[in-house]
Motif scaffolding. Structure first.
Motif, mmCIF file in Angstrom:
data_model
loop_
_atom_site.group_PDB
_atom_site.id
_atom_site.type_symbol
_atom_site.label_atom_id
_atom_site.label_comp_id
_atom_site.label_asym_id
_atom_site.label_seq_id
_atom_site.Cartn_x
_atom_site.Cartn_y
_atom_site.Cartn_z
ATOM 1 N N ARG A 1 0.819 -1.214 0.000
ATOM 2 C CA ARG A 1 0.000 0.000 0.000
ATOM 3 C C ARG A 1 0.855 1.266 0.000
ATOM 4 N NH1 ARG A 1 -5.148 -0.412 4.192
ATOM 5 N NH2 ARG A 1 -6.412 -1.840 2.945
ATOM 6 N N GLU A 2 0.317 2.309 -0.618
ATOM 7 C CA GLU A 2 0.964 3.616 -0.547
ATOM 8 C C GLU A 2 0.905 4.110 0.898
ATOM 9 O OE1 GLU A 2 0.569 8.068 -2.561
ATOM 10 O OE2 GLU A 2 -0.632 6.404 -3.327
ATOM 11 N N GLY A 3 2.003 4.644 1.390
ATOM 12 C CA GLY A 3 2.041 5.124 2.757
ATOM 13 C C GLY A 3 2.209 4.020 3.786
ATOM 14 N N ARG A 4 2.533 2.821 3.358
ATOM 15 C CA ARG A 4 2.687 1.672 4.258
ATOM 16 C C ARG A 4 3.805 1.899 5.284
ATOM 17 N NH1 ARG A 4 6.468 -2.473 0.859
ATOM 18 N NH2 ARG A 4 7.899 -0.902 0.099
ATOM 19 N N GLN A 5 3.693 1.181 6.393
ATOM 20 C CA GLN A 5 4.744 1.186 7.405
ATOM 21 C C GLN A 5 5.613 -0.067 7.318
ATOM 22 O OE1 GLN A 5 2.352 1.892 11.054
ATOM 23 N NE2 GLN A 5 3.665 3.678 11.290
ATOM 24 N N GLY A 6 5.276 -0.946 6.399
ATOM 25 C CA GLY A 6 5.966 -2.221 6.325
ATOM 26 C C GLY A 6 7.463 -2.121 6.143
ATOM 27 N N ARG A 7 7.903 -1.168 5.329
ATOM 28 C CA ARG A 7 9.347 -1.047 5.105
ATOM 29 C C ARG A 7 10.046 -0.530 6.363
ATOM 30 N NH1 ARG A 7 12.642 -3.121 0.828
ATOM 31 N NH2 ARG A 7 14.618 -2.917 1.933
ATOM 32 N N ALA A 8 9.399 0.400 7.083
ATOM 33 C CA ALA A 8 9.991 0.900 8.329
ATOM 34 C C ALA A 8 10.079 -0.207 9.373
ATOM 35 C CB ALA A 8 9.170 2.069 8.867
ATOM 36 N N VAL A 9 9.033 -1.023 9.458
ATOM 37 C CA VAL A 9 9.048 -2.146 10.399
ATOM 38 C C VAL A 9 10.161 -3.122 10.027
ATOM 39 C CG1 VAL A 9 7.750 -4.141 11.249
ATOM 40 C CG2 VAL A 9 6.601 -1.945 10.941
ATOM 41 N N THR A 10 10.314 -3.374 8.723
ATOM 42 C CA THR A 10 11.357 -4.290 8.268
ATOM 43 C C THR A 10 12.743 -3.758 8.603
ATOM 44 O OG1 THR A 10 9.934 -5.053 6.470
ATOM 45 C CG2 THR A 10 12.291 -5.493 6.257
ATOM 46 N N GLU A 11 12.966 -2.463 8.401
ATOM 47 C CA GLU A 11 14.270 -1.881 8.708
ATOM 48 C C GLU A 11 14.568 -1.992 10.197
ATOM 49 O OE1 GLU A 11 16.530 -0.999 6.584
ATOM 50 O OE2 GLU A 11 15.181 -1.459 4.913
ATOM 51 N N TRP A 12 13.544 -1.768 11.019
ATOM 52 C CA TRP A 12 13.749 -1.946 12.461
ATOM 53 C C TRP A 12 14.117 -3.392 12.771
ATOM 54 C CZ3 TRP A 12 10.858 -5.371 15.368
ATOM 55 C CH2 TRP A 12 11.255 -5.462 16.703
ATOM 56 N N PHE A 13 13.407 -4.337 12.162
ATOM 57 C CA PHE A 13 13.673 -5.744 12.424
ATOM 58 C C PHE A 13 15.090 -6.121 11.987
ATOM 59 C CE2 PHE A 13 13.788 -10.096 10.738
ATOM 60 C CZ PHE A 13 13.603 -10.786 11.924
ATOM 61 N N LEU A 14 15.519 -5.637 10.835
ATOM 62 C CA LEU A 14 16.875 -5.920 10.369
ATOM 63 C C LEU A 14 17.901 -5.389 11.362
ATOM 64 C CD1 LEU A 14 16.518 -5.077 6.558
ATOM 65 C CD2 LEU A 14 16.532 -7.345 7.628
ATOM 66 N N GLY A 15 17.605 -4.221 11.938
ATOM 67 C CA GLY A 15 18.498 -3.674 12.953
ATOM 68 C C GLY A 15 18.536 -4.539 14.195
ATOM 69 N N ALA A 16 17.366 -5.068 14.590
ATOM 70 C CA ALA A 16 17.307 -5.940 15.760
ATOM 71 C C ALA A 16 18.064 -7.232 15.533
ATOM 72 C CB ALA A 16 15.844 -6.232 16.113
ATOM 73 N N ALA A 17 18.119 -7.680 14.280
ATOM 74 C CA ALA A 17 18.813 -8.930 13.947
ATOM 75 C C ALA A 17 20.278 -8.709 13.626
ATOM 76 C CB ALA A 17 18.125 -9.609 12.761
ATOM 77 N N ALA A 18 20.695 -7.461 13.510
ATOM 78 C CA ALA A 18 22.065 -7.160 13.120
ATOM 79 C C ALA A 18 23.053 -7.695 14.150
ATOM 80 C CB ALA A 18 22.246 -5.656 12.952
ATOM 81 N N GLY A 19 24.201 -8.080 13.668
ATOM 82 C CA GLY A 19 25.245 -8.580 14.559
ATOM 83 C C GLY A 19 25.241 -10.070 14.743
ATOM 84 N N ASP A 20 24.209 -10.731 14.241
ATOM 85 C CA ASP A 20 24.148 -12.190 14.337
ATOM 86 C C ASP A 20 24.733 -12.775 13.052
ATOM 87 O OD1 ASP A 20 23.575 -14.870 14.584
ATOM 88 O OD2 ASP A 20 21.545 -14.572 15.354
ATOM 89 N N ASP A 21 25.991 -13.178 13.124
ATOM 90 C CA ASP A 21 26.668 -13.686 11.936
ATOM 91 C C ASP A 21 26.162 -15.049 11.487
ATOM 92 O OD1 ASP A 21 28.227 -11.409 11.912
ATOM 93 O OD2 ASP A 21 29.847 -12.316 13.094
ATOM 94 N N SER A 22 25.313 -15.673 12.301
ATOM 95 C CA SER A 22 24.786 -16.987 11.919
ATOM 96 C C SER A 22 23.602 -16.868 10.973
ATOM 97 C CB SER A 22 24.371 -17.776 13.161
ATOM 98 O OG SER A 22 23.249 -17.174 13.800
ATOM 99 N N LEU A 23 23.147 -15.621 10.717
ATOM 100 C CA LEU A 23 22.010 -15.391 9.838
ATOM 101 C C LEU A 23 22.436 -14.590 8.613
ATOM 102 C CD1 LEU A 23 19.322 -14.313 12.470
ATOM 103 C CD2 LEU A 23 19.719 -16.609 11.555
#
Length: 202
Positions: free
Chosen positions: A21-43
């Motif tokens: 959708r236009e104006g979606r928050q999905g990409r912002a949520v995804t970027e936050w999630f990627l940040g939360a997963a950052a630093g895990d070299d097993s992924l």
């Protein structure tokens, strides 16, 4: 490859952004999630944004062939799903369910989901997208995928996204992300080993 060596290979996780959708928050949520997963070299994370995948809404009938447009879109994303060991679906809740574009994308594939784990990051309203997740569990069960028990839910106004795109209750949400990823990684490695030793008879 011995099991011990196989466990050292990073787990390939396809992160699917389910809203277009236009104006979606999905990409912002995804970027936050990627940040939360950052630093895990097993992924090893691979983002598939459905806003960038132009799949037709009409699928061919039994024995039919996809249109050239569908073939072009599938040529990029289908191999990425096939090579993934696990999936994370980032989804909002629309009318007590999940987006039509996400269902269309899921339905264009079959074997790519089989005997692999799926985790969820959901958002939207007081329920935080949990009803969308519950329905997706039924869909993925039909496709022989394994959904992990814990999910990440961003629900307003308490832990929804702020203006900066970060969850308001960042500590709780980060903890939920770590917990879900821990379950996803366990299932991902177990099922990867299982598929290598005995092909899934789906």
């Amino acid at each position: 490859m011995p099991v011990s060596e196989r466990h050292e290979v990073p787990l390939r996780v396809a992160v699917i952004v389910g809203s277009v959708r236009e104006g979606r928050q999905g990409r912002a949520v995804t970027e936050w999630f990627l940040g939360a997963a950052a630093g895990d070299d097993s992924l090893e994370l691979d983002v598939i944004d459905l806003a960038e995948v132009e799949l037709p809404l009409v699928m061919p009938g039994w024995g039919g062939r996809p249109s050239p447009e569908a073939v072009a879109a599938l040529a990029d994303v289908s191999p990425r799903l096939a090579s993934a060991d696990a999936f994370v679906v980032v989804t909002p809740e629309y009318n007590h369910s999940f987006p039509a574009a996400l269902k269309n994308f899921i339905d264009w594939h079959h074997a790519q989901w089989q005997a692999k784990p799926v985790g969820f990051v959901s958002y939207g309203g007081l329920g935080g997208g949990l009803r969308a997740v519950e329905q997706l569990r039924l869909v993925f069960a039909e496709l022989h995928a394994v959904t992990v028990r814990d999910s990440v839910s961003l629900h307003g106004p308490w832990s929804g996204l702020g203006q900066d795109g970060e969850p308001r209750d960042a500590a709780v949400c980060a903890g939920a992300a770590k917990g879900m990823l821990g379950q996803l990684a366990w299932w991902g490695r177990v099922l990867r080993t299982g598929r290598a030793e005995l092909p899934y008879a789906g």
